[in-house]
Write a protein that holds these residues in place. Structure first.
Motif, short mmCIF file in Angstrom:
data_model
loop_
_atom_site.label_atom_id
_atom_site.label_comp_id
_atom_site.label_asym_id
_atom_site.label_seq_id
_atom_site.Cartn_x
_atom_site.Cartn_y
_atom_site.Cartn_z
N VAL A 164 0.85 -1.19 0.00
CA VAL A 164 0.00 0.00 0.00
C VAL A 164 0.89 1.25 0.00
N GLU A 165 1.92 1.22 0.86
CA GLU A 165 2.83 2.37 0.94
C GLU A 165 3.59 2.56 -0.37
N TYR A 166 4.04 1.44 -0.91
CA TYR A 166 4.79 1.49 -2.17
C TYR A 166 3.90 2.04 -3.29
N ARG A 167 2.68 1.57 -3.30
CA ARG A 167 1.71 2.01 -4.29
C ARG A 167 1.54 3.53 -4.23
N GLU A 168 1.43 4.04 -3.01
CA GLU A 168 1.28 5.50 -2.84
C GLU A 168 2.49 6.24 -3.41
N ALA A 169 3.68 5.70 -3.11
CA ALA A 169 4.89 6.35 -3.61
C ALA A 169 4.92 6.35 -5.14
N LEU A 170 4.48 5.24 -5.71
CA LEU A 170 4.46 5.16 -7.18
C LEU A 170 3.46 6.16 -7.76
N VAL A 171 2.28 6.22 -7.17
CA VAL A 171 1.25 7.13 -7.67
C VAL A 171 1.78 8.57 -7.62
N GLU A 172 2.44 8.90 -6.51
CA GLU A 172 2.97 10.25 -6.38
C GLU A 172 4.00 10.54 -7.49
N TYR A 173 4.88 9.55 -7.72
CA TYR A 173 5.92 9.71 -8.75
C TYR A 173 5.29 9.86 -10.14
N TYR A 174 4.35 9.01 -10.44
CA TYR A 174 3.75 9.07 -11.79
C TYR A 174 2.87 10.32 -11.96
N GLN A 175 2.19 10.73 -10.88
CA GLN A 175 1.39 11.96 -10.96
C GLN A 175 2.29 13.12 -11.35
N ALA A 176 3.47 13.14 -10.72
CA ALA A 176 4.39 14.25 -10.98
C ALA A 176 4.97 14.19 -12.40
N ASN A 177 4.82 13.02 -13.03
CA ASN A 177 5.39 12.86 -14.39
C ASN A 177 4.32 12.45 -15.40
N ARG A 178 3.11 12.91 -15.18
CA ARG A 178 1.97 12.50 -16.01
C ARG A 178 2.23 12.68 -17.50
N ASP A 179 2.99 13.72 -17.84
CA ASP A 179 3.22 14.04 -19.26
C ASP A 179 3.91 12.90 -20.00
N SER A 180 4.68 12.10 -19.27
CA SER A 180 5.41 11.02 -19.95
C SER A 180 4.58 9.73 -20.04
N LEU A 181 3.38 9.73 -19.49
CA LEU A 181 2.61 8.48 -19.47
C LEU A 181 1.74 8.34 -20.72
N ASP A 182 1.70 7.14 -21.30
CA ASP A 182 0.80 6.88 -22.42
C ASP A 182 -0.59 6.59 -21.85
N ALA A 183 -1.55 6.45 -22.77
CA ALA A 183 -2.96 6.31 -22.35
C ALA A 183 -3.15 5.11 -21.43
N ASP A 184 -2.49 4.02 -21.78
CA ASP A 184 -2.63 2.79 -20.99
C ASP A 184 -2.12 2.99 -19.56
N SER A 185 -0.98 3.65 -19.46
CA SER A 185 -0.40 3.89 -18.13
C SER A 185 -1.26 4.85 -17.33
N LEU A 186 -1.85 5.87 -18.01
CA LEU A 186 -2.73 6.81 -17.30
C LEU A 186 -3.91 6.06 -16.70
N ARG A 187 -4.40 5.09 -17.48
CA ARG A 187 -5.53 4.29 -16.98
C ARG A 187 -5.07 3.44 -15.79
N ARG A 188 -3.90 2.87 -15.92
CA ARG A 188 -3.39 2.02 -14.84
C ARG A 188 -3.08 2.82 -13.57
N LEU A 189 -2.75 4.09 -13.78
CA LEU A 189 -2.46 4.95 -12.63
C LEU A 189 -3.67 4.96 -11.69
N GLU A 190 -4.85 4.89 -12.27
CA GLU A 190 -6.07 4.87 -11.46
C GLU A 190 -6.34 3.48 -10.90
N THR A 191 -6.07 2.44 -11.73
CA THR A 191 -6.54 1.11 -11.34
C THR A 191 -5.46 0.24 -10.72
N ASN A 192 -4.27 0.22 -11.32
CA ASN A 192 -3.26 -0.73 -10.91
C ASN A 192 -1.86 -0.17 -11.21
#
Ligand code: AMP
Length: 413
Positions: A164-192
């Protein structure tokens, strides 16, 4: 979905046989399960937000209106069966299975909609020794098959809490780098969000290089567990690399995960995947029971064995009996019976009585020896042995035939 033709199946049978021998050597027993289960079983175990459950299952309503699915993998069904039959009560269980699995994926080389897995599951052991046992079963199997050059990748996913903690850290990291995420990853950011780590998108791969590493988020017990797994692998001489991006596509894993890969099969390079799944039994209604297992993708492994020429000669027959008269046929039939009793494979000629056409059939059958019973042989109580690989032939007395054939087969490849 592919037909499996006799020519291909020799290699499959070679693999199935070798695996069943190795699994038995480790104390595992076979279990056979239906290919259809309630859809809900897979949604609850594999995870609602996984590719398999979201978009790959063959799901249908049966005549009672029950929602069923063709199994996309076997672990969920094995846990269901173990619970249903009360096999997990304070018991250590080691089982193996094989059979077809179904996923509606985009078909390509090494990725099919009906494919086959052979795998194991073990219950009731929380220790790192079990993780190492299942990994060493695979490496024992590669040795038995003569397979070299495959690579072991391992990682840990920690406990559900540390995840759970790791997941939060990942979400924070990816949120801060949203511009580099493709559509699939943006979707996964919400789900998995963990699945973004094994994205194949170039920009995301680059981004992942600096993503938080799960190792920093492990609780002490998970860290010690992972260290012990690595220590024991080293003691056993099983080389591995730690791949911090290895998360596997199914939700039920905790702690150790692993994959065997090859560089001989192109993009579909994983031939086996597995790991520990300590919370699944409880999630499916049982008492908390630690567990671990793996599944080997048989199509890919067979392809690899074929490329490595490890299945050659496996479909060869030992003997083809050529007999040119009724009297010869009678002798031939009883010799065939005797040889089969001794474990030799024998094709008896049926039909065409001509000597030449029978020899042609012997050649085409893939047999190593033709045993010829013609008029001369009948009169002298002998059989002529023709070595089909090089055409040499010699004659032996009927009494010596079995010993002669057996020793030839044993001493030549
Ligand atoms: P998984 O159940 O996804 O962990 O897969 C375990 C192994 O099964 C993989 O490493 C592959 O070798 C094999 N596999 C998974 N999906 C497919 C597929 N669609 N076609 C062929 N092999 C597959």
């Amino acid at each position: 979905m592919n037909d499996q033709l006799p020519d291909d199946l020799t290699c499959w049978q070679y693999l199935e046989h070798a695996a069943s021998v190795v699994f038995k050597q480790f104390g595992y027993h076979e279990i056979r399960l239906p290919v259809v289960e309630k859809t809900e079983l897979f949604a609850r175990s594999i995870g609602q937000a996984t590719d398999i459950v979201e978009k790959e299952m063959y799901t249908f309503l049966d005549r009672n209106g029950d929602q069923l699915s063709l199994r996309p993998e076997a672990t969920a069904g094995v846990v269901r069966a173990m619970l249903q039959h009360g096999l997990l009560h304070n018991a250590i269980q080691r089982v193996w299975y094989t059979g077809p699995m179904f996923r509606h994926e985009r078909p390509q080389k090494g990725r099919y909609r009906q494919f086959h897995q052979i795998g194991v599951e073990a219950y009731g052991m929380a220790e790192a020794e079990l993780d190492v046992e299942v990994i060493s079963m695979t490496s024992q199997l590669w040795r038995k098959l003569g397979l070299t050059g495959v690579k072991l990748e391992i990682n840990t996913l920690g406990s559900p809490e540390s995840r759970v903690e790791y997941r939060e850290a990942l979400v924070e990291y990816y949120q801060a780098n949203r511009d580099s995420l493709d559509a699939d990853s943006l979707r996964r950011l919400e789900t998995n969000p963990l699945r973004i780590l094994d994205s194949k998108d170039k920009a995301v791969i680059e981004l992942n290089k600096s993503a938080p590493d799960v190792i920093e988020y492990l609780d002490d017990a998970s860290r010690e567990h992972f260290e012990r797994v690595q220590l024991l692998l080293e003691k056993l001489g099983i080389s591995y690399i730690r791949n911090p991006k290895l998360v596997r596509g199914l939700d039920y894993y905790s702690r150790t995960v692993f994959e065997w890969t090859t560089d001989k099969l192109g993009t579909q390079n994983a031939i086996c995947g597995g790991g520990r799944y300590d919370s699944l039994v409880e999630k499916l209604g049982g008492k908390s029971t630690p567990a671990a297992g793996f599944a080997i993708g048989m199509e890919r492994l067979v392809e690899l064995l074929t490329i490595e020429k490890l299945c050659q000669n496996r479909k060869r027959q030992d003997v083809y009996i050529v007999q040119t008269s009724e009297a010869a046929l009678e002798i031939g039939l009883s010799l065939a019976m005797e040889m089969r009793d001794a474990g030799i494979s024998v094709i008896s000629n049926i039909g065409s009585t001509g000597f030449k056409s029978q020899l042609k059939k012997a050649d085409r059958s893939g047999a190593r020896l033709a045993l010829i019973i013609g008029e001369n042989e009948l009169q002298t109580n002998t059989v002529t042995i023709k070595l089909l690989d090089n055409g040499k032939q010699y004659t032996v007395s009927i009494e010596n035939l079995l010993t002669d054939v057996s020793s030839y087969l044993e001493n030549t490849e």
